[in-house]
Design an enzyme around this catalytic site. Structure first.
Site, mmCIF file in Angstrom:
data_model
loop_
_atom_site.group_PDB
_atom_site.id
_atom_site.type_symbol
_atom_site.label_atom_id
_atom_site.label_comp_id
_atom_site.label_asym_id
_atom_site.label_seq_id
_atom_site.Cartn_x
_atom_site.Cartn_y
_atom_site.Cartn_z
ATOM 1 N N LYS A 68 10.812 4.902 -4.463
ATOM 2 C CA LYS A 68 10.089 4.367 -5.615
ATOM 3 C C LYS A 68 10.280 5.373 -6.743
ATOM 4 O O LYS A 68 10.311 6.559 -6.482
ATOM 5 C CB LYS A 68 8.589 4.230 -5.305
ATOM 6 N N TRP A 82 0.837 -1.203 0.000
ATOM 7 C CA TRP A 82 0.000 0.000 0.000
ATOM 8 C C TRP A 82 0.869 1.248 0.000
ATOM 9 O O TRP A 82 1.709 1.411 0.870
ATOM 10 C CB TRP A 82 -0.865 0.055 1.256
ATOM 11 N N ASP A 83 0.639 2.142 -0.943
ATOM 12 C CA ASP A 83 1.212 3.473 -0.867
ATOM 13 C C ASP A 83 0.350 4.242 0.131
ATOM 14 O O ASP A 83 -0.856 4.012 0.216
ATOM 15 C CB ASP A 83 1.162 4.142 -2.248
ATOM 16 N N MET A 84 0.951 5.131 0.906
ATOM 17 C CA MET A 84 0.188 5.845 1.931
ATOM 18 C C MET A 84 -0.444 7.131 1.398
ATOM 19 O O MET A 84 -1.654 7.269 1.359
ATOM 20 C CB MET A 84 1.089 6.189 3.124
#
Length: 188
Positions: A145, A7-9
């Protein structure tokens, strides 16, 4: 079958834009700069996005993003750019204290907790961290990323790990989607 979700926040689980707006507006007042208009916030957001995209392309470092965005923004607003490093330091702290969940994100992650594998202060304050099996922060990994080194370290830390059963959920085509695609995992 997907067994691992990365999951990206920010802008995925958390409403980063609302937190950004609240942090900048409160710091404007705290630093004696008056009110920060919606138009000024829009200009800052555009500059901020431009700097992060440059970093994703490897053109600048993260430190250049953090201070440079405020230097450029302040210059355009007629504010002394020497204030940028102090403002950024306060901004980083304020941003970590400002938690706004997106839609039903907490309940989505909660419903997947224990069924699939999943920013320290934000995770703790939002309650999302307690639902994750692992947390991978670019600051701790030493890679951002979409860089291969980021994903290699994440994959090495997940046990058991299977690329064919892993998906990244994020908001950025140039960071999350490109990085996940280059790493050979499903992207959403």
């Amino acid at each position: 079958m997907i067994t691992t979700i990365l999951w990206d926040m920010d802008r995925t689980l958390l409403d980063f834009d609302a937190a950004e707006r609240a942090a900048v507006q409160s710091l404007y007042i705290e630093f004696g700069l008056g009110e920060c208009s919606e138009e000024a916030l829009a200009r800052y957001s555009a500059i901020n996005r431009k700097y992060w995209e440059k970093m994703e392309r490897g053109e600048i470092t993260k430190q250049q993003v953090l201070v440079g965005r405020f230097e450029e923004f302040f210059a355009g607003e007629g504010i002394d750019t020497a204030l940028a490093p102090r403002f950024n330091d306060a901004y980083q702290l304020r941003l970590g204290d400002t938690i706004v969940c997106r839609d039903d994100s907490y309940h989505i992650v909660e419903s997947l907790c224990g069924k699939v594998t999943a920013q320290t202060k934000k995770l703790r304050l939002s309650g999302l961290g307690a639902l994750m099996d692992g947390v991978f922060l670019s600051e701790q990994l030493g890679a951002e990323k979409p860089r291969k080194e980021f994903f290699d370290q994440v994959f090495a830390a997940i046990e058991p790990f299977n690329k064919n059963e892993t998906m990244i959920v994020g908001d950025s085509l140039t960071s999350d989607m490109r990085g996940g695609g280059d790493a050979g995992i499903v992207t959403c």
